[in-house]
Design a protein around this motif. Structure first.
Motif, PDB file in Angstrom:
ATOM      1  N   GLY A 231     168.264  25.974  38.768  1.00 50.98           N
ATOM      2  CA  GLY A 231     167.068  25.866  39.607  1.00 50.98           C
ATOM      3  C   GLY A 231     165.800  25.540  38.842  1.00 50.98           C
ATOM      4  N   GLY A 232     165.763  25.885  37.554  1.00 49.86           N
ATOM      5  CA  GLY A 232     164.584  25.605  36.726  1.00 49.86           C
ATOM      6  C   GLY A 232     163.309  26.180  37.333  1.00 49.86           C
ATOM      7  N   GLU A 233     162.240  25.401  37.272  1.00 51.35           N
ATOM      8  CA  GLU A 233     160.935  25.883  37.742  1.00 51.35           C
ATOM      9  C   GLU A 233     160.913  26.110  39.256  1.00 51.35           C
ATOM     10  OE1 GLU A 233     157.565  25.307  35.991  1.00 51.35           O
ATOM     11  OE2 GLU A 233     158.391  24.789  34.024  1.00 51.35           O
ATOM     12  N   GLY A 234     161.885  25.513  39.971  1.00 50.10           N
ATOM     13  CA  GLY A 234     161.909  25.651  41.435  1.00 50.10           C
ATOM     14  C   GLY A 234     162.612  26.918  41.911  1.00 50.10           C
ATOM     15  N   ALA A 235     163.119  27.726  40.981  1.00 49.70           N
ATOM     16  CA  ALA A 235     163.856  28.936  41.366  1.00 49.70           C
ATOM     17  C   ALA A 235     163.006  30.173  41.085  1.00 49.70           C
ATOM     18  CB  ALA A 235     165.165  29.016  40.593  1.00 49.70           C
ATOM     19  N   ARG A 236     163.172  31.188  41.921  1.00 48.33           N
ATOM     20  CA  ARG A 236     162.499  32.475  41.707  1.00 48.33           C
ATOM     21  C   ARG A 236     163.506  33.598  41.932  1.00 48.33           C
ATOM     22  NH1 ARG A 236     156.832  33.786  41.910  1.00 48.33           N
ATOM     23  NH2 ARG A 236     155.771  31.922  41.211  1.00 48.33           N
ATOM     24  N   VAL A 237     163.387  34.639  41.127  1.00 44.57           N
ATOM     25  CA  VAL A 237     164.195  35.840  41.330  1.00 44.57           C
ATOM     26  C   VAL A 237     163.559  36.659  42.452  1.00 44.57           C
ATOM     27  CG1 VAL A 237     164.951  38.004  40.267  1.00 44.57           C
ATOM     28  CG2 VAL A 237     164.895  35.893  38.908  1.00 44.57           C
ATOM     29  N   LEU A 238     164.387  37.150  43.367  1.00 44.27           N
ATOM     30  CA  LEU A 238     163.943  38.092  44.402  1.00 44.27           C
ATOM     31  C   LEU A 238     164.559  39.447  44.070  1.00 44.27           C
ATOM     32  CD1 LEU A 238     162.731  38.809  47.231  1.00 44.27           C
ATOM     33  CD2 LEU A 238     164.899  38.068  48.216  1.00 44.27           C
TER      34      LEU A 238
ATOM     35  N   ALA B  36     153.132  30.522  46.133  1.00 44.60           N
ATOM     36  CA  ALA B  36     154.290  29.925  45.451  1.00 44.60           C
ATOM     37  C   ALA B  36     155.194  29.348  46.531  1.00 44.60           C
ATOM     38  CB  ALA B  36     155.034  30.979  44.636  1.00 44.60           C
ATOM     39  N   GLN B  37     155.830  28.217  46.230  1.00 44.83           N
ATOM     40  CA  GLN B  37     156.721  27.579  47.203  1.00 44.83           C
ATOM     41  C   GLN B  37     158.020  27.192  46.507  1.00 44.83           C
ATOM     42  OE1 GLN B  37     154.777  24.630  49.719  1.00 44.83           O
ATOM     43  NE2 GLN B  37     152.804  25.590  49.398  1.00 44.83           N
ATOM     44  N   PRO B  38     158.792  28.216  46.084  1.00 46.69           N
ATOM     45  CA  PRO B  38     160.039  27.908  45.384  1.00 46.69           C
ATOM     46  C   PRO B  38     161.066  27.268  46.322  1.00 46.69           C
ATOM     47  CG  PRO B  38     159.870  30.255  45.836  1.00 46.69           C
ATOM     48  CD  PRO B  38     158.567  29.651  46.259  1.00 46.69           C
ATOM     49  N   GLN B  39     161.966  26.472  45.716  1.00 46.73           N
ATOM     50  CA  GLN B  39     163.028  25.866  46.534  1.00 46.73           C
ATOM     51  C   GLN B  39     164.227  26.807  46.671  1.00 46.73           C
ATOM     52  OE1 GLN B  39     162.467  22.856  43.813  1.00 46.73           O
ATOM     53  NE2 GLN B  39     160.511  22.921  44.904  1.00 46.73           N
ATOM     54  N   LEU B  40     164.338  27.743  45.721  1.00 47.00           N
ATOM     55  CA  LEU B  40     165.514  28.630  45.694  1.00 47.00           C
ATOM     56  C   LEU B  40     165.095  30.058  45.367  1.00 47.00           C
ATOM     57  CD1 LEU B  40     168.620  29.127  45.547  1.00 47.00           C
ATOM     58  CD2 LEU B  40     168.480  28.493  43.117  1.00 47.00           C
ATOM     59  N   LEU B  41     165.552  31.016  46.190  1.00 48.84           N
ATOM     60  CA  LEU B  41     165.374  32.431  45.865  1.00 48.84           C
ATOM     61  C   LEU B  41     166.726  33.010  45.454  1.00 48.84           C
ATOM     62  CD1 LEU B  41     163.001  34.098  48.494  1.00 48.84           C
ATOM     63  CD2 LEU B  41     162.461  33.030  46.311  1.00 48.84           C
ATOM     64  N   ILE B  42     166.755  33.661  44.304  1.00 44.41           N
ATOM     65  CA  ILE B  42     167.992  34.261  43.794  1.00 44.41           C
ATOM     66  C   ILE B  42     167.858  35.775  43.937  1.00 44.41           C
ATOM     67  CG2 ILE B  42     169.493  34.496  41.783  1.00 44.41           C
ATOM     68  CD1 ILE B  42     168.033  31.846  40.776  1.00 44.41           C
TER      69      ILE B  42
ATOM     70  N   MET C 179     150.760  33.374  58.290  1.00 45.62           N
ATOM     71  CA  MET C 179     151.400  32.206  57.667  1.00 45.62           C
ATOM     72  C   MET C 179     152.846  32.571  57.289  1.00 45.62           C
ATOM     73  SD  MET C 179     149.562  29.394  55.683  1.00 45.62           S
ATOM     74  CE  MET C 179     149.208  29.664  53.985  1.00 45.62           C
ATOM     75  N   LYS C 180     153.737  31.582  57.360  1.00 41.01           N
ATOM     76  CA  LYS C 180     155.138  31.804  56.984  1.00 41.01           C
ATOM     77  C   LYS C 180     155.418  31.098  55.671  1.00 41.01           C
ATOM     78  CE  LYS C 180     156.358  33.875  60.795  1.00 41.01           C
ATOM     79  NZ  LYS C 180     156.358  35.335  60.739  1.00 41.01           N
ATOM     80  N   PRO C 181     156.428  31.580  54.931  1.00 44.37           N
ATOM     81  CA  PRO C 181     156.787  30.884  53.681  1.00 44.37           C
ATOM     82  C   PRO C 181     157.288  29.473  53.974  1.00 44.37           C
ATOM     83  CG  PRO C 181     158.077  32.910  53.959  1.00 44.37           C
ATOM     84  CD  PRO C 181     157.286  32.730  55.199  1.00 44.37           C
ATOM     85  N   SER C 182     157.165  28.592  52.999  1.00 43.95           N
ATOM     86  CA  SER C 182     157.796  27.276  53.150  1.00 43.95           C
ATOM     87  C   SER C 182     159.305  27.451  52.996  1.00 43.95           C
ATOM     88  CB  SER C 182     157.235  26.297  52.119  1.00 43.95           C
ATOM     89  OG  SER C 182     157.395  26.815  50.838  1.00 43.95           O
ATOM     90  N   ALA C 183     160.069  26.470  53.434  1.00 36.80           N
ATOM     91  CA  ALA C 183     161.533  26.597  53.454  1.00 36.80           C
ATOM     92  C   ALA C 183     162.095  26.758  52.040  1.00 36.80           C
ATOM     93  CB  ALA C 183     162.144  25.359  54.112  1.00 36.80           C
ATOM     94  N   PHE C 184     163.110  27.604  51.939  1.00 27.20           N
ATOM     95  CA  PHE C 184     163.780  27.783  50.641  1.00 27.20           C
ATOM     96  C   PHE C 184     165.257  28.053  50.868  1.00 27.20           C
ATOM     97  CE2 PHE C 184     161.843  31.842  51.929  1.00 27.20           C
ATOM     98  CZ  PHE C 184     162.955  32.657  52.011  1.00 27.20           C
ATOM     99  N   ASP C 185     166.053  27.770  49.838  1.00 29.45           N
ATOM    100  CA  ASP C 185     167.459  28.175  49.859  1.00 29.45           C
ATOM    101  C   ASP C 185     167.544  29.597  49.336  1.00 29.45           C
ATOM    102  OD1 ASP C 185     168.388  25.743  50.832  1.00 29.45           O
ATOM    103  OD2 ASP C 185     168.493  24.873  48.822  1.00 29.45           O
ATOM    104  N   TYR C 186     168.552  30.311  49.820  1.00 30.17           N
ATOM    105  CA  TYR C 186     168.722  31.723  49.440  1.00 30.17           C
ATOM    106  C   TYR C 186     170.111  31.912  48.832  1.00 30.17           C
ATOM    107  CZ  TYR C 186     169.664  36.720  50.122  1.00 30.17           C
ATOM    108  OH  TYR C 186     170.015  38.026  49.946  1.00 30.17           O
ATOM    109  N   LEU C 187     170.145  32.582  47.679  1.00 32.81           N
ATOM    110  CA  LEU C 187     171.440  32.859  47.047  1.00 32.81           C
ATOM    111  C   LEU C 187     171.483  34.329  46.660  1.00 32.81           C
ATOM    112  CD1 LEU C 187     173.359  30.778  44.540  1.00 32.81           C
ATOM    113  CD2 LEU C 187     172.699  33.066  43.818  1.00 32.81           C
ATOM    114  N   ARG C 188     172.521  35.027  47.114  1.00 30.49           N
ATOM    115  CA  ARG C 188     172.675  36.416  46.698  1.00 30.49           C
ATOM    116  C   ARG C 188     173.575  36.454  45.461  1.00 30.49           C
ATOM    117  NH1 ARG C 188     174.858  40.502  50.945  1.00 30.49           N
ATOM    118  NH2 ARG C 188     172.766  40.235  51.760  1.00 30.49           N
TER     119      ARG C 188
END
Ligand SMILES: Cc1cc2nc3c(=O)[nH]c(=O)nc-3n(C[C@H](O)[C@H](O)[C@H](O)COP(=O)(O)OP(=O)(O)OC[C@H]3O[C@@H](n4cnc5c(N)ncnc54)[C@H](O)[C@@H]3O)c2cc1C
Length: 201
Positions: A24-31, A46-52, A1-10
């Motif tokens: 990002g609130g609840e839709g953001a996750r720290v990577l 988990a299906q975050p919209q944004l990975l930081i 299985m692949k992750p659902s789509a997310f935005d990526y921010l470095r």
């Protein structure tokens, strides 16, 4: 299985990461090291919209002694702490724990703070931090708080962290004079028990 789509921010700086978390609130996750998060994403637990991504945020990649604590920043890998020459004297239980965490490839990418933030009850680092009475430094865009590890961990994969907070650092108390550390049933434990009655602290 692949992750659902997310935005990526470095994140280039801590503030950059905190601002993104606030937006990002609840839709953001720290990577951080991605060693636990990528599996969670691939299984779509988990299906975050944004990975930081904080793994290259230089100001979070710190390990220092401050106020009788070893303070490990959010981007410092487990390996970088494990290979610190003075670790066995500073926080011996931490030095003893690292070799039990998977193999070195995992420790080479996984962070100390990521393991604490993930809060897997079978993980070594949350246990060591709690056993030593350590602390978790939580930072949001406009506030900062320090929690004892015992209050931070609230259950399996559950912590007191709010969605807009970064685990900025964790603080392990330095070994105090007159104290000794050993794993149960080890030769070192036997040696300490022989030595202890003769030389009370
Ligand atoms: C094959 C394998 C074997 C393993 N074996 C062990 C083992 O024996 N013992 C053990 O203890 N661990 C083990 N682990 C887990 C490993 O130690 C991970 O490195 C650790 O759990 C997570 O650290 P990370 O930096 O990779 O975090 P990530 O995977 O990037 O993140 C994990 C979670 O924490 C959050 N997070 C990360 N950093 C922060 C932060 N600074 N602020 C807020 N939230 C944050 C993420 O959003 C995510 O929810 C293993 C992992 C693998 C893949």
């Amino acid at each position: 299985m692949k992750p659902s789509a997310f935005d990526y921010l470095r994140a280039e700086t801590t503030q950059h990461a905190l601002d993104a978390l606030a937006r990002g609130g609840e839709g953001a996750r720290v990577l951080a090291g991605g060693q636990s998060l990528m599996a969670v994403l691939n299984m779509r637990l988990a299906q975050p919209q944004l990975l930081i991504d904080i793994s290259r945020t230089a100001e979070l990649n710190t390990v220092r002694v401050e106020d009788a604590h070893l303070v490990v920043g959010a981007a410092a890998t487990q390996g970088s702490v494990e290979w610190r020459a003075t670790l066995a004297d500073e926080v011996p239980l931490l030095a003893m724990a690292f070799p039990h965490i998977s193999h070195f490839q995992i420790r080479n990418r996984g962070t100390v703070c990521g393991s604490v933030a993930h809060a897997d009850p079978s993980a070594e680092l949350p246990l060591v931090l709690t056993a030593l009475g350590g602390e978790v430094v939580l930072r949001a865009a406009r506030r900062r708080r320090v929690l004892p590890a015992a209050s931070f961990f609230q259950g399996m994969l559950m912590t007191a962290r709010e969605p807009d907070e970064l685990v900025e650092a964790v603080r392990f108390p330095l070994q105090r004079p007159g104290r000794a550390t050993a794993l149960p049933n080890s030769p070192r434990a036997t040696a300490i028990l022989r030595w202890w009655p003769a030389r009370p602290p």
